[in-house]
Design a protein around this motif. Sequence first.
Motif, PDB file in Angstrom:
ATOM      1  N   ILE A   1      -6.678   1.809  -7.125  1.00  0.00           N
ATOM      2  CA  ILE A   1      -6.422   3.227  -6.870  1.00  0.00           C
ATOM      3  C   ILE A   1      -7.664   3.871  -6.255  1.00  0.00           C
ATOM      4  N   TYR A   2      -7.443   4.602  -5.164  1.00  0.00           N
ATOM      5  CA  TYR A   2      -8.547   5.344  -4.552  1.00  0.00           C
ATOM      6  C   TYR A   2      -8.128   6.801  -4.395  1.00  0.00           C
ATOM      7  N   PHE A   3      -8.807   7.702  -5.103  1.00  0.00           N
ATOM      8  CA  PHE A   3      -8.573   9.132  -4.958  1.00  0.00           C
ATOM      9  C   PHE A   3      -9.352   9.620  -3.744  1.00  0.00           C
ATOM     10  N   TRP A   4      -8.594  10.086  -2.761  1.00  0.00           N
ATOM     11  CA  TRP A   4      -9.128  10.331  -1.423  1.00  0.00           C
ATOM     12  C   TRP A   4     -10.240  11.366  -1.425  1.00  0.00           C
TER      13      TRP A   4
ATOM     14  N   LYS B   1     -10.235   2.671   5.758  1.00  0.00           N
ATOM     15  CA  LYS B   1     -11.294   2.595   4.757  1.00  0.00           C
ATOM     16  C   LYS B   1     -10.753   2.928   3.371  1.00  0.00           C
ATOM     17  N   ALA B   2      -9.809   3.861   3.304  1.00  0.00           N
ATOM     18  CA  ALA B   2      -9.188   4.189   2.020  1.00  0.00           C
ATOM     19  C   ALA B   2      -8.421   2.992   1.467  1.00  0.00           C
ATOM     20  N   ILE B   3      -7.725   2.279   2.341  1.00  0.00           N
ATOM     21  CA  ILE B   3      -7.016   1.064   1.911  1.00  0.00           C
ATOM     22  C   ILE B   3      -8.010   0.018   1.419  1.00  0.00           C
ATOM     23  N   ASP B   4      -9.121  -0.125   2.147  1.00  0.00           N
ATOM     24  CA  ASP B   4     -10.157  -1.081   1.731  1.00  0.00           C
ATOM     25  C   ASP B   4     -10.681  -0.742   0.336  1.00  0.00           C
TER      26      ASP B   4
ATOM     27  N   ALA C   1       0.868  -1.175   0.000  1.00  0.00           N
ATOM     28  CA  ALA C   1       0.000   0.000   0.000  1.00  0.00           C
ATOM     29  C   ALA C   1       0.907   1.227   0.000  1.00  0.00           C
ATOM     30  N   ALA C   2       0.441   2.312  -0.643  1.00  0.00           N
ATOM     31  CA  ALA C   2       1.260   3.519  -0.709  1.00  0.00           C
ATOM     32  C   ALA C   2       0.369   4.739  -0.839  1.00  0.00           C
TER      33      ALA C   2
END
Length: 423
Positions: free
Chosen positions: A124-127, A135-138, A83-84
């Motif tokens: 990829i999740y744009f915060w 939750k962002a990692i999920d 994760a990054a």
Amino acid sequence: MRTDEVTALLLYEDFIEQVEYELKKHAGKKLVMITMDFSNFNYINNMYGYKEGDKLLRQAADEFLRGSRGFLCGCRMYSDHFAALFEHDNHNDWLQMLTVNRGDYLRDTRTKFAATFLQLYIGIYFWEPGVSVKKAIDKANIARKMVKGNHREPVCVYLPEYENKYFKDAEMIALLKRSVADDNVVVLLQPKISLETGEVIGAEALARLRGTDGRVYLPADFIPTLESVGYITALDNAVLRKVITILREWKDKGYGLVPISVNWSYPHFLHSSLAKDLKELVDKDGVEPEYIEFEITERMFTNDLDTVIPILKEMREEGFEISVDDFGSGYSSFNVMGILPVDTIKIDKGFLDSCFNNERGKQLIQGVIDIIKKVKLQMVCEGVETKEQADMLKDFGCENVQGYLYDKPLMLEEFEEKYMKKR
């Protein structure tokens, strides 16, 4: 902060803490979370050794993650899963940069692991405001799992509608894993019949999954999901092992064997040692490879001839039979029929149904049969349900058929009773 000894990235709990810090430090800035993992990582460890596997992980951390614009911090969660966190100025520009960097990294890395096909899957999740770190990692993980096994589009940006699909897919994957672990993959056999003699000339192995509650799931319930998330090969392998066992038992009982076909998916062909591995598998059980036929869909030939054809040639050299399934389903490529290293063409049920009720369609069926015979391939017409269809196919020179007119898919015991004890 503690770091992973292989990659020098943060440990997971420290990464969570660091991301919390970065969120405060970069308040109001555009941030993006990614998760990623490799295909075939265990295979790389087993074939090349753990030192080479560790080197691959270090290079992923150094050359790809740290080498991509906007890198803030990262971690190796476990094994080959990363994760990054990144900062970006523009959604599309950053995404294009990451995609280019990924391609450059893989191009250099794949030459070191030529015996397997190396792929890097990225979610990829744009915060968005108010979303917690975990939750962002999920969400990034959900996006990654949307493309897991998709070798052509291995990068995915999270969308809210993926949530429901992810949980439904997760249920089906869990069902497959339980079915394999508990030996609840049920294999039915549907006979292939000679139009000339009326005798059985082979069978197709068709999978069903049995849940813990006893419910039996049909292919339409699980095949699309398993294909989309990259777990279809686990099902293929489970069916193949059962087919080998069936053939071994028939041999021990003194039955005259007939070939059994199994469906074989594209990801298998990303392993250059496939033919050798399959031969070792059947040799271990004393089963002749000529009694196992691998059915591949014609879609496989539309983009990857250079990958698939050499391995198919090797499989045939080892003695296995190869058939092209669903021919006429919309992807037919007559221009490559002459060079395909296959033994049999299976004419699709949908093609038969759509062409049967008009004269031009019947002429098309006749033409396809004539072409298959001219290039000296065997044929089976699937989905034959009426005597009129069977009579037409026989008049047109089709040799073998499969369908409910002759028999439905049968449990092993019933198939043996009806067909094998007579041989």
